[in-house]
Design a protein around this motif. Structure first.
Motif, short mmCIF file in Angstrom:
data_model
loop_
_atom_site.label_atom_id
_atom_site.label_comp_id
_atom_site.label_asym_id
_atom_site.label_seq_id
_atom_site.Cartn_x
_atom_site.Cartn_y
_atom_site.Cartn_z
N SER A 173 10.33 8.53 -22.10
CA SER A 173 10.49 8.84 -23.69
C SER A 173 11.76 9.87 -24.01
CB SER A 173 9.18 9.74 -24.09
OG SER A 173 9.20 10.52 -23.13
N ASP A 174 12.03 10.56 -22.86
CA ASP A 174 13.30 11.38 -23.14
C ASP A 174 14.52 10.82 -22.25
OD1 ASP A 174 12.21 12.10 -20.77
OD2 ASP A 174 12.25 14.23 -20.87
N PRO A 222 7.60 2.95 -22.03
CA PRO A 222 7.98 3.72 -22.93
C PRO A 222 7.36 5.14 -22.72
CG PRO A 222 6.36 2.04 -23.72
CD PRO A 222 6.80 1.70 -22.40
N ASP A 223 6.37 5.37 -21.96
CA ASP A 223 5.76 6.54 -21.75
C ASP A 223 6.36 7.53 -20.72
OD1 ASP A 223 4.97 4.36 -20.09
OD2 ASP A 223 3.05 5.48 -19.38
#
Lengths: 758, 339
Positions: A81-82, A77-78
């Motif tokens: 994220s975009d 997820p890090d």
């Protein structure tokens, strides 16, 4: 080097799948590789953004990378994220020029991200919905529509997601409100209708969206909205029925098969799934029926809605709707008027213009008119209409179908508002019961029987019939005034009362008391409460415990003003007793209050009935008894016309009238063609005959069940039996002897396995 | 199997050979389809009636179109044709197709699956006149980077080849174009597994499809070239114009419009806003600072390990260390003076 060379691209694809598999098992160790792939994706994306409409080989790589990353995005997820935003942006900005496979892949990836909970439904729907309404591509619209629906459904599975529903409903509402001219609103209609059908949206907000759709300016949107109101609820019911029927799993059979067949994980899984569905079904069966209001009942301000609909789409000469859509709108308006008993007076003058036999689809107009009639419509508004129908349709000169339709329409109108008829006109129309045409004759008879019920004094004396004539003479039949309401009552309540009285008498007689004296009333009362849910039988054992609370029975009673008066005169525990004495079987009572009641008992029975209702609460047991009594009386009393009228009234209450209802009478006299007659005679009988045994056998085969040895022997290929038959002849004498001996032995034992062991 | 003679005969009939006779037309097969048709007129969609051969320009354009062809042999052929056309062009004459047309179409073949096509592509690129490459450096760099991070090792290596060539031809443009410095550094660090954010001191697990030492040494070599281009002074300083020639005007070259294409790219007037990574770093000092901030520590630790490895890898690492030392020499001095 005979080895086939694998092209790099092919290798890459294989690698993505393998890498994805490894990533999912151990995200931490493969972090570097993921970063590499993500960088690759970003580079390719940059290249792609410089020319989004290109269709070269880089696309394939980009497509597989997008798929890969969206599959494993939840592990990092890090880093990602975009990523969802980039996809959304790509789709929103370039959906028109994107190569279609890549486009579909991006849509699928965004939905995948939603399913993995990387993004929430609101983000997803906010991305997909604007594209749905703006894209020129049909296949993309189809894809987006299904995706949007499935997401809305899945997010409402466990509990209703009110927040999401509200957002989407607001979006749909705004879409309809912002641009009333455009056909984009059709998507709002489609989505709402689909979700309504699946009972995901059942609230007033969804109805409000459809109300706005019906009031828009685009014809497609209008008809979509109107059709929803006319048919949405029926569709919902049908869909609910469908879901109940399908997936009939035989759990016992599955379990049996699992025991026998080769064990595989798939079979186990299937069995588990089947168990879950069966359990769910059980639960559903036991669950209370969901209380779903019809869309027409959930409308705020139906009067305003009906008025605007009528003035905007029907009456307005500038509205360029097709006749079909106009009729739909008219149907909705009239349905609203009939259902909510609204007053839209201009509607009737509009009908006056269109009720000519030459008008296209005039039966629909007639049906609408009948539908728009209710008891609060002023008779002055209806009288000219009825007159016009009579003049235009019902005459000797007109065709028999036309006359029948006209008479039928008049009857439907008058069933709702009997005051719309004048006596001269009625007497004229009733004459048509002598007509040679069957349809006309039946329609006229229908009108006659209707008026025998609701307004016999308009008829000639000789037409009134026995019941009506006697009723008029006795004064029991009175013409109902305009706006007069029928007194609400429960059908058959007098039967219940009579039955209770009899039960009481029987019990008292059994106890050796005078059946006409009422001392033990309180005990009776108590037992009523005790028998709350049981079949109320008279000989229940004496009351014990906390169930028999006598004072409770009195506290709950609802008191009339009249009742209060009685109470002040008599002792506090008397009133529940009194209503019993009002029944017809009650003979002379003993104490003073009862004498007073007796003098009152000459008054019509209706009053006493209302008293039973106002002084006691009917227990479920009572209601059950009531139903049984009703059924018994309906069987015993042969009052066909009366019953028919009642049925008719029931039907009129909540259902729509269609053109078919009006046309039905005309089809009565029609001669069938030969083909129709043959088809009717054949009915739904099966064509090829089969014996019961054959049917059973076929069923057995279809179910895959085993056959007996005998059957197998019979079915055996002839060529295969030859060898054995030949060798039978060549047996030696000892062999033959052994066989015969075996045969005798078996017949003695009773078969191969014998019959002594068991 | 069957005893009936009729059936036997029937069966035999199926396998009988038709007898061919000389001078007669061959009998038609039982399943032949008549494909002849009749038409009143036949229209030809296009027809070339010219007697002269197509010009070189036209042929080159045609072959450019064929670069998208699905067969890799055809792609290679077309590239070869274009290469020879470029090579045989007389020195002062204009090229049959300008590089601004060729490069955008040809560059995506950097990611091509076939090795032959890629090698041929490199030859084509090398045959193009060098000054024209500079204006397409950013595009080529993007493709090279995509190739370097590709899953297939062959393409990875080829990406390095392209980058090396590009650095040789237009090194200054490469390091100063948008995203050219930071993103490339990040990319290299990723490839070599030298992330500064590597948390644990434990040896990292051998990752999936990781390059062997050969590829790694190659990567280090190209990184050396890249850093040399970025951290050293540009070799070609603006041509020294004798001042006496245009006496009243001083430093004219700073006032005339630059002859580079898109001279104001650093202002980013029309593109999307850039973050730190995508920014252009046109100054050597800027690049030094960014390198110091983002990559130097990671490179240092990575180098240490690589040097220990020895062999070819160690030699490449030593080269890299030297370049960094030289390139960052004056940066340190500045820092010391500042602090």
């Amino acid at each position: 080097m005979a080895k086939r060379k694998v092209a790099a691209l092919e290798k890459v694809d294989a690698d993505h799948a393998a890498l994805q598999y490894k990533l999912k098992r151990d995200p931490q160790s493969y972090r570097d590789d993921f970063i590499n792939q993500y960088n690759q994706y970003e580079t390719l994306r940059e290249l792609f953004l410089q020319n989004p409409s290109s269709a070269d080989s880089g696309l394939i790589a980009l497509k597989s990378l997008i798929e890969f990353i969206s599959h494993v995005a939840d592990r990092y997820p890090d880093l990602t994220s975009d990523f969802p935003n980039q996809l959304a942006e790509l789709l929103l900005q370039h959906h028109e020029v994107l190569e279609y496979e890549l486009r579909d892949k991006i849509v699928g990836s965004i939905v995948l991200l939603r399913n993995k909970d990387v993004i929430d439904s609101t983000v997803l729907l906010n991305t997909l919905f604007p594209i749905l309404v703006s894209t020129p591509s049909k296949s993309l619209r189809q894809l987006l529509f299904t995706k949007i629906l499935s997401d809305l459904r899945s997010s409402n599975v466990k509990t209703t997601n009110h927040k999401l529903n509200r957002t989407i409903q607001t979006v749909l509402y705004n879409l309809l409100e912002s641009d009333k001219q455009s056909p984009k609103g059709l998507w709002a209609v489609k989505i709402t209708r689909e979700l309504w059908k699946r009972q995901i949206w059942t609230d007033a907000r969804a109805v409000e969206v459809m109300r706005l759709a019906a009031l828009s300016d685009n014809e497609k949107v209008i008809t979509g909205g109107v059709r929803f109101f006319l048919g949405g609820d029926k569709e919902r019911e049908e869909a609910a029925d469908d879901t109940d029927d399908d997936e009939d799993v035989d759990i016992a059979r599955l379990r049996h098969q699992v025991g026998i067949n080769k064990k595989s994980k798939k079979n186990q899984r299937d069995l588990r799934k089947a168990t879950v569905t069966v359990k769910k079904k059980e639960k559903k069966k036991n669950a209370p029926h969901p209380l779903n209001f019809s869309a027409l009942h959930l409308l705020h301000d139906p009067q305003g809605f009906a008025e605007t609909l009528f003035s905007k789409h029907v009456q307005n000469s500038k509205a360029k709707l097709q006749l079909e859509s106009k009729l739909l709108v008219l149907q909705l308006v009239s349905r609203l008027v009939g259902l909510h008993k609204l007053t839209v007076l201009s509607l009737y003058s509009y009908f006056l213009k269109h009720l000519t036999p030459r008008q296209a689809s005039v039966t629909s107009y007639l049906a609408c008119l009948a539908q728009a009639t209710h008891q609060y419509v002023p008779p002055d508004a209806l009288e000219p209409l009825v007159q016009k129908i009579a003049n235009g349709f019902v005459s000797e000169a007109s065709a028999s179908e036309v006359a029948a339709a006209g008479l039928n329409a008049i009857r439907e109108i008058c069933a709702r508002q009997p005051l719309a008829m004048t006596d001269t006109l009625l007497q004229d129309l009733v004459q048509y019961r002598k007509s040679k045409d069957k349809g006309t004759m039946m329609a006229a008879k229908g009108l006659l029987s209707l008026y025998r019920e609701v307004g016999a004094d308009l008829l000639h004396k000789r037409d009134r019939g026995k019941d009506a004539a006697m009723g008029i003479r006795a004064g029991t039949i009175k013409e109902r005034r305009y706006g007069e309401q029928a007194v609400g009552e429960i059908e058959g309540i007098e039967l219940l009362e009579k039955w209770k009285e009899e039960e009481r008498r029987k019990k008292r007689e059994a106890a050796g008391l005078d059946p006409d004296v009422d001392d033990g009333e309180e005990m009776d009362e108590g037992e009523d409460w005790k028998n709350w849910d049981v079949e109320s039988d008279a000989d229940s054992d004496d009351s014990g415990g906390w169930i028999n609370v006598e004072s409770d029975g009195e506290d709950i009673q609802i008191s009339d003003s009249e009742d209060e008066k009685d109470k002040s005169k008599s002792k506090s525990k008397e009133p529940p007793a009194k209503k019993r004495k009002l029944g017809s079987t009650t003979p002379a009572p003993t104490d003073a209050t009862d004498e007073k009641e007796n003098s009152k008992s000459i008054e019509p029975e209706i009053k006493s009935i209302s008293k039973l209702l106002t002084t006691t609460i009917l227990t479920p047991a009572d209601l059950k008894q009531l139903r049984a009594l009703q059924e018994a009386s309906s069987i015993s009393s042969a009052l066909p016309s009366h019953k028919r009228a009642q049925l008719l009234a029931q039907r009129h209450a909540d259902e729509a009238i269609t053109a078919e209802t009006i046309e039905a009478a005309a089809s009565l006299g029609k001669k069938n063609t030969k083909e129709e007659k043959i088809a009717m005679a054949k009915g739904d009988r099966e064509t090829n005959h089969q014996s019961t045994t054959a049917k059973r056998k076929e069923k057995k085969v279809a179910e895959g069940k085993s056959t007996t040895n005998k059957e197998k022997a019979r079915k055996k290929n002839f060529m295969m039996t030859l060898g054995k038959a030949k060798s039978k002849n060549k047996r030696s004498l000892t062999q033959v002897k052994r066989t015969l001996a075996g045969h005798i032995d078996r017949s003695k034992r009773g078969g191969k396995r014998g019959n002594k062991g068991n | 199997m069957t005893s009936s003679s009729r059936k036997k005969k029937d069966k035999k009939k199926d396998f009988q050979k038709p007898k061919l006779k000389v001078g007669k037309t061959r009998p038609k097969a039982a399943n032949s389809t008549n494909t002849s048709f009749k038409a009143k007129s036949i229209a030809l969609k296009q027809q070339s009636l010219s007697t002269v051969a197509p010009t070189l320009e036209a042929q080159c354009a045609h072959h450019l179109g064929l670069l998208n062809h699905k067969s890799d042999a055809q792609r290679r052929e077309s590239l070869a044709y274009l290469t020879t056309a470029m090579m045989n062009n007389p020195p002062m004459a204009a090229l049959p197709q300008p590089p601004s047309v060729i490069i955008p179409t040809a560059q995506r073949l950097i990611l091509d699956g076939s090795n032959n096509v890629r090698q041929q592509l490199l030859k084509l690129l090398q045959s193009l006149p060098q000054p024209d490459i500079a204006s397409h450096a950013d595009q080529l760099l993007l493709h090279a980077r995509a190739a370097m991070t590709h899953l297939a090792n062959e393409i990875k290596v080829f990406g390095l080849d392209v980058l090396e060539w590009l650095l040789g031809v237009a090194g200054d443009e490469v390091v100063s174009c948008a995203g050219g410095w930071v993103k490339m550094l990040k990319c290299f660090l990723n490839l070599l597994g030298w992330q500064s954010e590597a948390t644990s001191k434990w040896s990292a697990p051998k990752s999936y499809g990781k390059a062997d030492s050969k590829i790694q040494s190659r990567q280090i070599t190209v990184l050396t070239a890249f850093l040399r281009a970025g951290l050293f002074h540009a070799q070609a300083v603006t041509s020294i114009v004798p001042n006496g020639n245009n006496f009243p005007l001083w430093q004219t070259e700073h006032h005339v419009v630059s002859d580079r294409s898109n001279a104001f790219a650093n202002l980013n007037l029309f593109g999307a806003t850039r973050d730190e990574e995508a920014e252009m770093y046109e100054d050597r000092e800027d690049r030094q600072r960014v390198f110091h901030d983002r990559a130097e520590a990671a490179v240092a630790t990575g180098l240490e390990q690589a040097t220990k490895g020895g062999g070819e890898l160690g030699r490449a690492a030593a080269q890299l260390r030297k370049v960094i030392k030289e390139g960052m020499a004056d940066f340190y001095r500045e820092e010391i003076t500042v602090s």
